[in-house]
Enzyme design. Structure first.
Site, PDB file in Angstrom:
ATOM      1  CG  HIS A 136      50.456 -20.295  -8.460  1.00 47.78           C
ATOM      2  ND1 HIS A 136      51.703 -20.770  -8.332  1.00 47.78           N
ATOM      3  CD2 HIS A 136      50.841 -19.245  -8.365  1.00 47.78           C
ATOM      4  CE1 HIS A 136      53.069 -19.640  -8.273  1.00 47.78           C
ATOM      5  NE2 HIS A 136      52.052 -18.971  -8.468  1.00 47.78           N
ATOM      6  CG  ASP A 213      48.690 -22.510  -2.624  1.00 47.74           C
ATOM      7  OD1 ASP A 213      48.050 -21.604  -2.188  1.00 47.74           O
ATOM      8  OD2 ASP A 213      49.182 -22.112  -4.116  1.00 47.74           O
ATOM      9  CD  GLN A 216      46.405 -15.126  -4.647  1.00 39.66           C
ATOM     10  OE1 GLN A 216      45.770 -14.479  -4.835  1.00 39.66           O
ATOM     11  NE2 GLN A 216      47.610 -15.193  -5.593  1.00 39.66           N
ATOM     12  CE  LYS A 239      50.652 -15.010  -3.708  1.00 39.86           C
ATOM     13  NZ  LYS A 239      51.749 -13.945  -5.155  1.00 39.86           N
ATOM     14  CB  CYS A 377      52.375 -18.464 -11.790  1.00 37.22           C
ATOM     15  SG  CYS A 377      54.168 -17.922 -11.899  1.00 37.22           S
TER      16      CYS A 377
HETATM   17  C1  LIG Z   1      47.874 -19.793  -5.901  1.00 40.77           C
HETATM   18  C2  LIG Z   1      49.270 -19.402  -5.242  1.00 40.77           C
HETATM   19  N1  LIG Z   1      50.321 -20.211  -4.758  1.00 40.77           N
HETATM   20  C3  LIG Z   1      50.934 -20.303  -4.617  1.00 40.77           C
HETATM   21  C4  LIG Z   1      51.430 -19.118  -5.113  1.00 40.77           C
HETATM   22  C5  LIG Z   1      53.230 -19.305  -4.751  1.00 40.77           C
HETATM   23  O1  LIG Z   1      53.130 -18.148  -3.628  1.00 40.77           O
HETATM   24  P1  LIG Z   1      54.745 -17.454  -3.621  1.00 40.77           P
HETATM   25  O2  LIG Z   1      55.648 -17.029  -5.065  1.00 40.77           O
HETATM   26  O3  LIG Z   1      54.602 -16.279  -2.013  1.00 40.77           O
HETATM   27  O4  LIG Z   1      55.763 -18.363  -3.077  1.00 40.77           O
HETATM   28  C6  LIG Z   1      50.603 -17.953  -5.357  1.00 40.77           C
HETATM   29  C7  LIG Z   1      51.702 -16.896  -6.784  1.00 40.77           C
HETATM   30  O5  LIG Z   1      50.710 -15.679  -6.813  1.00 40.77           O
HETATM   31  C8  LIG Z   1      48.785 -18.512  -5.568  1.00 40.77           C
HETATM   32  O6  LIG Z   1      48.221 -17.457  -6.111  1.00 40.77           O
END
Ligand SMILES: Cc1ncc(COP(=O)(O)O)c(C=O)c1O
Length: 419
Positions: A136, A213, A216, A239, A377
């Site tokens: 992401h 990270d 998900q 999430k 993203c």
């Molecule tokens: C794999 C991953 N990393 C980071 C993020 C960013 O999360 P946040 O917008 O809650 O900071 C997301 C959000 O969709 C994501 O799917």
């Protein structure tokens, strides 16, 4: 095919009672233009059950005050609830110590904290940071910024056309200049579950710290940070049935102690004079200013809710949903699945021949089906697959087979309209 949740049909203590679970989510009763809401955009943000809503309301009605700052009753109540939520989260992740749980604004904020607190202190000119091809933007851009500032280099783990990382190539990226690895547990665009335990071990063979990270993954899979032995683990409250505005950074205490603070301000200090500031101990060193108190308490309640259902049972049920959806979409003509890794969680990205994903999303919305259309993203992932965007259905434990049938019906309608 039956439209009942599959696990309900099994006479098993393991089964999730989806009908009962759905009754906990008031928003799932909503209708738009007379059609029931079919919410398949859980990877973007999941919905909140009544016990979490009730906890937030109780906090606001009965316990709200600033934390750590006063001796009056309300402040004590708020502080106790805020710190209790931290212990709940520690238990959810099986962290060793509550000092290893830092409240942030979300995954993005957690990763930026590590970039500033660890990266800026310990990564220099000529050093290398490894990330993967399926990250992401939140796990790309901060490291790119650091590389620019420090004249360091980003190295990318490639993936195959199923969306699986190439582990031999990963191992071959390491050398004495490698200083950090940042890697998704589960890809938000493809659903791939990366073999992070093995990948963490590879990084540690080179004495390199690794951030996972988990945005998900934490809502869908059991996560045990001690067993994984990751150095950092980041995720977002919204999430996983919690509120927006709060996330978690888990970090090993020894590393957090060495790191510099991310932001300066109240609560992160022990003493301040105009000559010198002595920082607070962890985790407070990283929690400058008034934290997201209500959201943190809500996140604790969300974790209690998920734990009550059983994260293994959630994972098993969602796998059945994903397998069913994958089979149904694969049976349709003119559909390409983007992301066909062997190990996947809760995400189904697809393309319909000759139809832009935004049109797919708009027409499905008219049918009451909420999916996501876009680059998610993850523009480098889109580039790999040669598409500008995908349509993405993403599942949670409150979704049903009937809802997947409605998705398939909606896709048929899209195809008819563009035939
Ligand atoms: C794999 C991953 N990393 C980071 C993020 C960013 O999360 P946040 O917008 O809650 O900071 C997301 C959000 O969709 C994501 O799917």
């Amino acid at each position: 095919m039956s439209t009942q949740p599959i696990l309900n049909k099994k006479d098993s203590a393991q089964a999730l009672d989806t009908a009962c679970i759905r009754a906990d989510f008031p928003i799932l009763q909503r209708r738009f233009d007379g059609k029931p809401l079919i919410y398949l955009d859980n990877a973007a943000s999941s919905q909140m059950p009544q016990p979490v809503i009730d906890r937030l309301v109780r906090y606001q009605r009965e316990e709200h005050a600033n934390v750590h700052r006063a001796v009056h009753h309300l402040s004590e109540l708020a502080t106790a609830a805020y710190e209790q939520a931290r212990r709940t989260i520690m238990g959810f992740l099986n962290a060793r110590d509550e000092r290893e749980i830092i409240y942030t604004r979300g995954t993005t904020d957690s990763i930026n904290l590590v970039m500033h607190g660890y990266g800026r202190a310990f990564i220099g000119a000529g050093d290398e940071i490894i990330i993967s091809a399926l990250e992401h933007h939140s796990n790309i851009v901060p490291w790119q910024m650091l590389c620019q500032e420090k004249n360091a280099k980003l190295r990318i783990i490639p993936m195959n056309d199923a969306g699986e990382l190439l582990l031999d190539e990963y191992a071959a990226l390491f050398n004495e200049r490698t200083k950090f690895v940042a890697l998704a547990h589960v890809s938000n665009a493809l659903g791939t579950i990366n073999p992070i335990r093995e990948m963490i071990a590879t990084a540690h063979k080179w004495n390199v710290p690794i951030l996972i990270d988990g945005a998900q993954a934490a809502p869908h899979l059991p996560v045990d940070v001690q067993d994984l032995d990751c150095d950092f683990y980041a995720f977002s409250g919204h999430k996983m049935c919690g509120p927006t505005g709060v996330g978690i950074l888990y970090g090993k205490a020894a590393l957090l102690e060495k790191m510099q603070p991310y932001q300066g301000g109240g609560d992160m200090i022990l003493s301040v004079t105009f000559e010198k500031t002595v920082y607070n101990t962890i985790p407070y060193k990283f929690e400058a200013g008034t934290p997201p108190i209500a959201a943190a308490i809500g996140l604790g309640a969300a974790m209690d809710y998920l734990t009550g259902l059983g994260i293994e049972r959630i994972a098993a049920y969602e796998t059945e949903l994903l397998n069913y959806a994958t089979a149904e979409l694969s049976a349709l003509k003119g559909i390409t699945l983007i992301g066909t890794a062997k190990h996947k969680a809760a995400v189904l990205s697809f393309e319909i021949d000759g139809v832009h994903p935004h049109d797919v999303g708009t027409i499905l919305n008219d049918e009451g089906v909420a999916i996501r259309a876009g680059h998610h993203c993850a523009q480098p992932v889109m580039k790999h697959f040669g598409v500008p965007a995908t349509a993405r259905a993403s599942f949670a434990f409150y979704n049903t087979l009937a809802e997947i049938d409605a998705l398939v019906e909606g896709i048929r309608k899209v195809q008819k309209m563009f035939a």
